[in-house]
Design a protein around this motif. Structure first.
Motif, PDB file in Angstrom:
ATOM      1  N   GLY A   1       0.825  -1.200   0.161  1.00  0.00           N
ATOM      2  CA  GLY A   1      -0.212  -0.059  -0.018  1.00  0.00           C
ATOM      3  C   GLY A   1       0.770   1.482   0.159  1.00  0.00           C
ATOM      4  N   ARG A   2       2.212   1.132   0.084  1.00  0.00           N
ATOM      5  CA  ARG A   2       2.963   2.320   0.045  1.00  0.00           C
ATOM      6  C   ARG A   2       4.326   2.166  -0.541  1.00  0.00           C
ATOM      7  NH1 ARG A   2       6.838   2.519   4.213  1.00  0.00           N
ATOM      8  NH2 ARG A   2       6.518   0.777   5.672  1.00  0.00           N
ATOM      9  N   ASP A   3       5.012   3.044  -1.181  1.00  0.00           N
ATOM     10  CA  ASP A   3       6.418   2.801  -1.652  1.00  0.00           C
ATOM     11  C   ASP A   3       7.356   2.575  -0.797  1.00  0.00           C
ATOM     12  OD1 ASP A   3       8.468   2.540  -3.000  1.00  0.00           O
ATOM     13  OD2 ASP A   3       8.351   4.224  -4.398  1.00  0.00           O
ATOM     14  N   LEU A   4       7.987   1.450  -0.502  1.00  0.00           N
ATOM     15  CA  LEU A   4       8.971   1.033   0.367  1.00  0.00           C
ATOM     16  C   LEU A   4      10.286   1.777   0.337  1.00  0.00           C
ATOM     17  CD1 LEU A   4       8.338  -2.830   0.655  1.00  0.00           C
ATOM     18  CD2 LEU A   4       7.569  -1.121   2.125  1.00  0.00           C
ATOM     19  N   GLY A   5      10.427   2.422  -0.808  1.00  0.00           N
ATOM     20  CA  GLY A   5      11.713   3.147  -1.040  1.00  0.00           C
ATOM     21  C   GLY A   5      13.039   2.227  -1.243  1.00  0.00           C
ATOM     22  N   ILE A   6      12.596   0.950  -1.818  1.00  0.00           N
ATOM     23  CA  ILE A   6      13.654   0.083  -2.063  1.00  0.00           C
ATOM     24  C   ILE A   6      14.409   0.327  -3.427  1.00  0.00           C
ATOM     25  CG2 ILE A   6      14.174  -2.366  -2.394  1.00  0.00           C
ATOM     26  CD1 ILE A   6      12.200  -3.038  -0.402  1.00  0.00           C
ATOM     27  N   LEU A   7      13.545   0.770  -4.345  1.00  0.00           N
ATOM     28  CA  LEU A   7      14.246   0.700  -5.561  1.00  0.00           C
ATOM     29  C   LEU A   7      14.854   2.051  -5.567  1.00  0.00           C
ATOM     30  CD1 LEU A   7      13.631  -0.745  -8.353  1.00  0.00           C
ATOM     31  CD2 LEU A   7      11.950   0.639  -9.029  1.00  0.00           C
ATOM     32  N   TYR A   8      15.811   2.196  -6.708  1.00  0.00           N
ATOM     33  CA  TYR A   8      16.547   3.406  -6.969  1.00  0.00           C
ATOM     34  C   TYR A   8      17.388   3.717  -5.446  1.00  0.00           C
ATOM     35  CZ  TYR A   8      13.699   3.331 -11.053  1.00  0.00           C
ATOM     36  OH  TYR A   8      13.209   2.863 -12.051  1.00  0.00           O
ATOM     37  N   SER A   9      17.776   2.852  -4.791  1.00  0.00           N
ATOM     38  CA  SER A   9      18.496   3.089  -3.626  1.00  0.00           C
ATOM     39  C   SER A   9      19.624   1.818  -3.441  1.00  0.00           C
ATOM     40  CB  SER A   9      17.799   3.109  -2.412  1.00  0.00           C
ATOM     41  OG  SER A   9      17.504   1.802  -1.912  1.00  0.00           O
ATOM     42  N   TRP A  10      20.270   1.816  -2.420  1.00  0.00           N
ATOM     43  CA  TRP A  10      21.308   0.707  -2.057  1.00  0.00           C
ATOM     44  C   TRP A  10      20.700  -0.464  -1.831  1.00  0.00           C
ATOM     45  CZ3 TRP A  10      20.759  -0.964   2.783  1.00  0.00           C
ATOM     46  CH2 TRP A  10      20.255  -0.028   3.780  1.00  0.00           C
ATOM     47  N   LYS A  11      19.313  -0.271  -1.279  1.00  0.00           N
ATOM     48  CA  LYS A  11      18.676  -1.499  -0.890  1.00  0.00           C
ATOM     49  C   LYS A  11      18.445  -2.518  -2.064  1.00  0.00           C
ATOM     50  CE  LYS A  11      16.251   1.280   2.808  1.00  0.00           C
ATOM     51  NZ  LYS A  11      14.904   1.636   2.596  1.00  0.00           N
ATOM     52  N   ALA A  12      17.865  -1.818  -3.110  1.00  0.00           N
ATOM     53  CA  ALA A  12      17.400  -2.749  -4.298  1.00  0.00           C
ATOM     54  C   ALA A  12      18.872  -3.445  -4.656  1.00  0.00           C
ATOM     55  CB  ALA A  12      17.145  -1.910  -5.243  1.00  0.00           C
ATOM     56  N   ILE A  13      20.199  -2.662  -4.677  1.00  0.00           N
ATOM     57  CA  ILE A  13      21.171  -3.195  -5.246  1.00  0.00           C
ATOM     58  C   ILE A  13      21.631  -4.156  -4.300  1.00  0.00           C
ATOM     59  CG2 ILE A  13      23.698  -2.742  -5.476  1.00  0.00           C
ATOM     60  CD1 ILE A  13      23.141   0.236  -5.976  1.00  0.00           C
ATOM     61  N   LEU A  14      21.669  -4.186  -3.083  1.00  0.00           N
ATOM     62  CA  LEU A  14      21.945  -5.403  -2.255  1.00  0.00           C
ATOM     63  C   LEU A  14      21.124  -6.635  -2.461  1.00  0.00           C
ATOM     64  CD1 LEU A  14      23.752  -3.498  -0.712  1.00  0.00           C
ATOM     65  CD2 LEU A  14      23.033  -4.177   1.424  1.00  0.00           C
ATOM     66  N   LEU A  15      19.636  -6.200  -2.506  1.00  0.00           N
ATOM     67  CA  LEU A  15      18.899  -7.352  -2.769  1.00  0.00           C
ATOM     68  C   LEU A  15      19.337  -8.240  -3.941  1.00  0.00           C
ATOM     69  CD1 LEU A  15      15.514  -6.129  -1.669  1.00  0.00           C
ATOM     70  CD2 LEU A  15      16.681  -8.243  -0.828  1.00  0.00           C
ATOM     71  N   ALA A  16      19.454  -7.428  -4.909  1.00  0.00           N
ATOM     72  CA  ALA A  16      19.728  -8.035  -6.334  1.00  0.00           C
ATOM     73  C   ALA A  16      21.055  -8.849  -6.346  1.00  0.00           C
ATOM     74  CB  ALA A  16      19.656  -6.938  -7.541  1.00  0.00           C
ATOM     75  N   HIS A  17      21.918  -8.215  -5.625  1.00  0.00           N
ATOM     76  CA  HIS A  17      23.189  -8.857  -5.468  1.00  0.00           C
ATOM     77  C   HIS A  17      23.305 -10.371  -4.546  1.00  0.00           C
ATOM     78  CE1 HIS A  17      26.017  -5.250  -6.600  1.00  0.00           C
ATOM     79  NE2 HIS A  17      25.397  -5.926  -7.527  1.00  0.00           N
ATOM     80  N   ALA A  18      22.360 -10.176  -3.750  1.00  0.00           N
ATOM     81  CA  ALA A  18      22.293 -11.176  -2.686  1.00  0.00           C
ATOM     82  C   ALA A  18      21.443 -12.420  -3.751  1.00  0.00           C
ATOM     83  CB  ALA A  18      21.454 -11.024  -1.644  1.00  0.00           C
ATOM     84  N   PHE A  19      20.582 -12.031  -4.646  1.00  0.00           N
ATOM     85  CA  PHE A  19      19.707 -12.903  -5.433  1.00  0.00           C
ATOM     86  C   PHE A  19      20.748 -13.460  -6.083  1.00  0.00           C
ATOM     87  CE2 PHE A  19      18.474 -13.403  -9.852  1.00  0.00           C
ATOM     88  CZ  PHE A  19      17.206 -14.189  -9.600  1.00  0.00           C
ATOM     89  N   TYR A  20      21.997 -12.976  -6.566  1.00  0.00           N
ATOM     90  CA  TYR A  20      22.759 -13.674  -7.652  1.00  0.00           C
ATOM     91  C   TYR A  20      23.663 -14.465  -6.763  1.00  0.00           C
ATOM     92  CZ  TYR A  20      21.659 -11.865 -12.060  1.00  0.00           C
ATOM     93  OH  TYR A  20      20.966 -11.501 -13.372  1.00  0.00           O
ATOM     94  N   ASN A  21      24.043 -14.105  -5.861  1.00  0.00           N
ATOM     95  CA  ASN A  21      25.390 -15.113  -5.157  1.00  0.00           C
ATOM     96  C   ASN A  21      25.068 -15.852  -4.008  1.00  0.00           C
ATOM     97  OD1 ASN A  21      27.291 -13.672  -6.779  1.00  0.00           O
ATOM     98  ND2 ASN A  21      26.752 -11.594  -5.939  1.00  0.00           N
ATOM     99  N   PHE A  22      23.787 -16.167  -3.557  1.00  0.00           N
ATOM    100  CA  PHE A  22      23.506 -16.601  -2.418  1.00  0.00           C
ATOM    101  C   PHE A  22      23.685 -18.221  -2.668  1.00  0.00           C
ATOM    102  CE2 PHE A  22      19.504 -18.802  -1.849  1.00  0.00           C
ATOM    103  CZ  PHE A  22      18.725 -18.053  -3.003  1.00  0.00           C
ATOM    104  N   PRO A  23      23.329 -18.188  -3.951  1.00  0.00           N
ATOM    105  CA  PRO A  23      23.222 -19.967  -4.420  1.00  0.00           C
ATOM    106  C   PRO A  23      24.822 -20.462  -4.192  1.00  0.00           C
ATOM    107  CG  PRO A  23      21.931 -18.947  -5.717  1.00  0.00           C
ATOM    108  CD  PRO A  23      22.686 -17.832  -5.032  1.00  0.00           C
TER     109      PRO A  23
END
Lengths: 333, 541
Positions: B126-148
């Motif tokens: 119901g609201r923008d979490l402010g994840i996109l266009y910030s370091w948070k999204a970068i961290l999440l995406a990097h974790a997506f790639y590397n945790f396997p």
């Protein structure tokens, strides 16, 4: 077939030094390199095969220097302890490999592979993969693969030591039979003295980087040149005595040595005959199938004697207080 | 040693690396440090500039933070995989390969669709979490790639720890946390360290993710170099930045290779401990519940961006439709990137296949040299042939522009394929070398004793056994080629536009529907790669 000869062969690494002044496997002979682990026997075999290069000396096949000849031009067949069958090839392909490398025509390959598999008793297994075979069967395939190219020298590196006792005995008989049938010069590496005795024409007994003695199994067993050889093969009695007038005595046990001064005497337990008397005392005994091994104390020295139960002049259940000993054959070392 | 013609074949890949990696590298060093004479002016300018300094610091910071997040996410998984057997374990393990092969433009798109203004998560909360266009999204995406990577490397070592160590410690009174801390952790630490170093290197060199979802403020050095060269046409600053980046990443790469050595040494013990069974009843325990929750999170984490892209590609003007796919497959010329989308698909396939062929041709002889020969300076040789792994696509492309701009090679399809090859070849080399190392040396000796020369023994005995590693490496090269964005963007002329570049262009003009449909095509290719890799069952690192 060829005679394999090693002359002044040397190899060093770290604190280990291998040096073989002279060793020869004659045409059609079955020579075994025997010794404890780390004595250099496998290295010697690998140098004959051409996998390792000696740092000095010469390796000769029928008098031709082989040091610089690569393994694939030496005309050898080798069987490894872990067989080293190619896992991605069937039994047929494994055995055919050496023939394909020699560009033998397809038709001929089929017949030769078949004959080789027959020789080792593996007919009908052509299409199996190595992983579908038992250890004994894998070893037979490895042998067939080495033999099918009709090598001039067959090298075997502890080929039986990964198998259990019964199959080991059976296979060693077959290896010997096949070797005699083909009359191929064979060099066999093992640490198992019984195997070496059973299978060899001659044995080269090795100890930390040197050959201690070369001879037939009987020569090594009854006439060892060094204490190491004496102790490595079977059980032995070694006594240090002072000889006078050509005789050396330990209490009532005397030897005609024909020398004066200090002598070291060697004899096997089965050369010691016992009868009730008073020279020594039985301190302990061990029963073996059909035989008994006696520990006899003579003047503070323990002497081992081994006799068949049915030739003992007394019952082992009621041993006499004292025994007299007679040693029928001995040697000085 | 081989005969003469075989030596020439072995030297060809080295010449290739010299011309297409080392000369461009030297040219960058020269551009950054030479201006009529040796000068530190450009390096100094970069380091004293507030923005560039911020970028350098941010690049390292986000790499550290991403690595930590990756470990947090991956280690529980490693524990579960090492210690338990449960229904579907194989499938889940296979599924973990998915992120490896997914193009990062597509994942970035997935994050936009999830966390953007009209994103699924945004609307769900119901609201923008402010994840996109910030370091948070970068961290999440990097974790997506590397945790396997963390799960695979750590669990594989964990399984092989001789159970007698832990049992002996337990008999001596250690248990629970102390047992883990004093015994287990030191045993598995090489795997943790190696996987963390690899993650760190990947995050440090990350390009597409920060470019698309980081924005200007959260640029990495790779993005900064790209902007300097492509937008501002400032080659001197770009080269100076690239110099700093190469130096740092070479250091990190060296640490990774060292830690990998320690890791493979431990792994060679190969004592396999059978994991405990985990049935349906165990799920009812607290531990079981935690495991289920963890698995769900991981599952969502992997599939959410992919599903978001798939869903979006099927929505057109508020309803279900295949309209976006119709547009993708239409031969219509798209002025935005100067080719039709059909052509971009053809280009991606062509580059992918060329990369597979070229990188295998380069990697195999190098792998043979490393495997078979012993010579002085072999360690240095190993580092030199692996160094392309530490170079980034953008830096490589910058070097190509400097070296080849006046040659006929420039602006051709060949140079794009070559760039992809240099980027992908280290993975093929690793994969092949690992497979070769697992082969017992006496198979080779047996072949020699039977009359095979060295190279025939290699071709007929060792290579067929290592074929799994070759295929996995080749497929990986294919996946990397079709996902590659930075170098392709910089080197390819419009008619050689690839799918990844087209998706990036669509994103730039906020045409999400077209981007999604084309991304699904990419996803299909990647999924095919994934299935081949999974069938072969070989590890790439």
């Amino acid at each position: 077939m060829v005679t394999v000869e090693l002359r002044n062969v040397e190899k060093k690494w770290e604190d280990f030094r291998l040096r073989i002044n002279h060793l020869e496997a004659r045409d059609g002979e079955f020579l075994t390199l025997l010794g404890p682990s780390g004595c250099g026997k496998t290295t010697t075999l690998r140098m004959i095969a051409g996998f390792d290069r000696p740092e000095g000396g010469e390796i000769l096949f029928d008098g031709t220097r082989m040091n610089e000849v690569p393994p694939y031009e030496r005309g050898i067949g080798i069987v490894f302890q872990d067989y080293a069958l190619f896992p991605h090839m069937t039994v047929f392909k494994n055995v055919a490999f050496g023939l394909e490398m020699r560009r033998v025509p397809r038709k001929e390959i089929e017949g030769r592979v078949k004959r080789a598999l027959e020789l080792v008793g593996l007919r009908g297994m052509e299409n199996r993969y190595p992983e579908q075979l038992s250890g004994g069967q894998q070893q037979r395939v490895a042998l067939a693969r080495a033999l099918v190219v009709e090598p001039e020298v067959l090298l075997l590196d502890e080929p039986l030591s990964n198998l259990d006792a019964k199959i080991r005995e059976k296979l060693r008989g077959e290896v010997r039979r096949i070797q005699r049938e083909l009359g191929i010069t064979t060099i066999y590496v093992t640490h198992d003295q019984e195997e070496a005795m059973a299978i060899s024409d001659r044995i080269a007994l090795m100890n930390v980087g040197t050959v201690e003695q070369v001879g037939t199994p009987l020569e090594l067993y009854y006439h060892p040149k060094t204490e190491f050889v004496a102790r490595f093969l079977g059980l032995s009695n070694i006594l240090e005595l002072e000889a006078e007038n050509g005789r050396a005595c330990l209490g009532g046990l005397c030897f005609n040595v024909g020398k004066e001064g200090r002598v070291r005497l060697f004899f096997r337990p089965e050369s010691v005959y016992v009868k009730p008397g008073k020279t020594g005392r039985i301190t302990d005994y061990e029963l073996l199938p059909g035989r008994v091994r006696l520990k006899i104390d003579v003047e503070g020295n323990t002497i081992l004697a081994e006799r068949f139960l049915n030739e003992l002049p007394f019952s082992i259940d009621e041993p006499p207080e004292g025994v007299d000993l007679e040693v029928l054959s001995f040697s000085t070392i | 040693m081989g005969s003469k013609p075989s030596k020439i074949i072995l030297l060809m890949p080295l010449v290739f690396l010299l011309v297409f990696f080392y000369i461009p590298l030297v040219s960058i060093v020269k551009t950054g440090l030479w201006d009529g004479g040796l000068t530190l002016r450009y390096l100094g300018a970069v380091l004293s500039n507030g923005y560039h300094r911020h970028v350098i610091i941010f690049t390292v910071e986000q790499a550290i933070a991403s690595t930590l997040l990756t470990l947090v996410l991956g280690l529980p998984g490693a524990y579960i995989f090492a210690k338990y057997d449960f229904p579907g374990k194989r499938t889940i393990k296979a599924f973990l390969t998915v992120p490896f092969v997914m193009p990062s433009v597509m994942v970035a798109l997935g994050y936009i669709l999830l966390f953007g203004k009209n994103g699924f998560v945004t609307e769900l909360v119901g609201r923008d979490l402010g994840i996109l266009y910030s370091w948070k999204a970068i961290l999440l995406a990097h974790a997506f790639y590397n945790f396997p990577i963390v799960i695979r490397m750590v669990s594989s070592l964990w399984q092989r720890i001789n159970p007698h160590y832990e049992e002996a410690a337990m008999a001596l009174g250690a248990r629970g946390w102390r047992l883990f801390w004093r015994i287990t952790l030191p045993m598995i630490s090489p795997a943790i360290f190696a996987s963390a170093m690899l993650t760190f290197v990947f995050c440090f060199l990350s390009f597409s993710i920060p470019l698309i979802i980081g924005g200007y403020q959260y640029a990495t050095m790779e993005v900064d170099i790209f902007t300097q060269v492509m937008t501002l046409l400032d080659f001197k600053t770009g080269a100076a930045l690239a110099l700093i980046q190469i130096t740092l990443s070479a250091v990190f790469m060296y640490l990774y290779l060292r830690s990998l050595e320690a890791y493979s040494k431990r792994e060679e013990q190969r004592i396999f401990q059978k994991p405990a069974g985990f049935g349906w009843r165990d799920i009812l325990s607290i531990k079981g519940l935690l495991m289920v929750v963890y698995s769900l999170i991981v599952f969502l984490f992997i599939v959410a961006p992919l599903l978001a892209v798939l869903y979006d590609s099927l929505r057109f003007q508020g309803g279900w439709s295949l309209e976006w796919y119709r547009r993708v497959f239409s031969p219509e010329y798209n002025p935005m990137f100067g080719a039709s989308t059909m052509v971009t698909i053809r280009n991606s396939l062509a580059f992918g296949i060329s990369t597979v062929i070229l990188s295998t041709l380069v990697a195999l002889p190098v792998a043979y040299i490393l495997h078979r020969w012993n010579f002085r300076g072999k360690r240095l040789f190993d580092v030199l042939v692996m160094l392309p792994l530490a170079s980034s696509p953008v830096t490589l492309a910058l070097g190509y522009i400097k070296v080849f701009h006046s040659t006929p090679l420039y602006y051709t399809a060949a140079i794009v394929a070559i760039a992809h090859t240099v980027i992908a070849y280290p993975f093929v080399l690793r994969s092949v070398s690992t497979a070769l190392r697992k082969i017992r040396p006496n198979l080779f000796e047996a072949a020699l004793s039977l009359g095979a020369r060295e190279w025939r023994a290699f071709l007929k005995v060792e290579l067929p056994i290592a074929m799994g590693g070759v295929i996995v490496g080749a497929i990986f090269a294919f996946a990397m080629s079709i996902a590659e964005l930075g170098a392709t963007y910089m080197l390819a002329k419009p008619e050689y536009t690839t799918m990844a570049v087209a998706v990036y262009r669509f994103l730039g003009s906020r045409q999400f529907g077209s981007a999604s449909a084309l991304s699904v095509m990419l996803m299909v290719l990647s999924a095919l790669s994934f299935m081949v890799i999974e069938r072969m069952g070989e590890e790439v690192w």
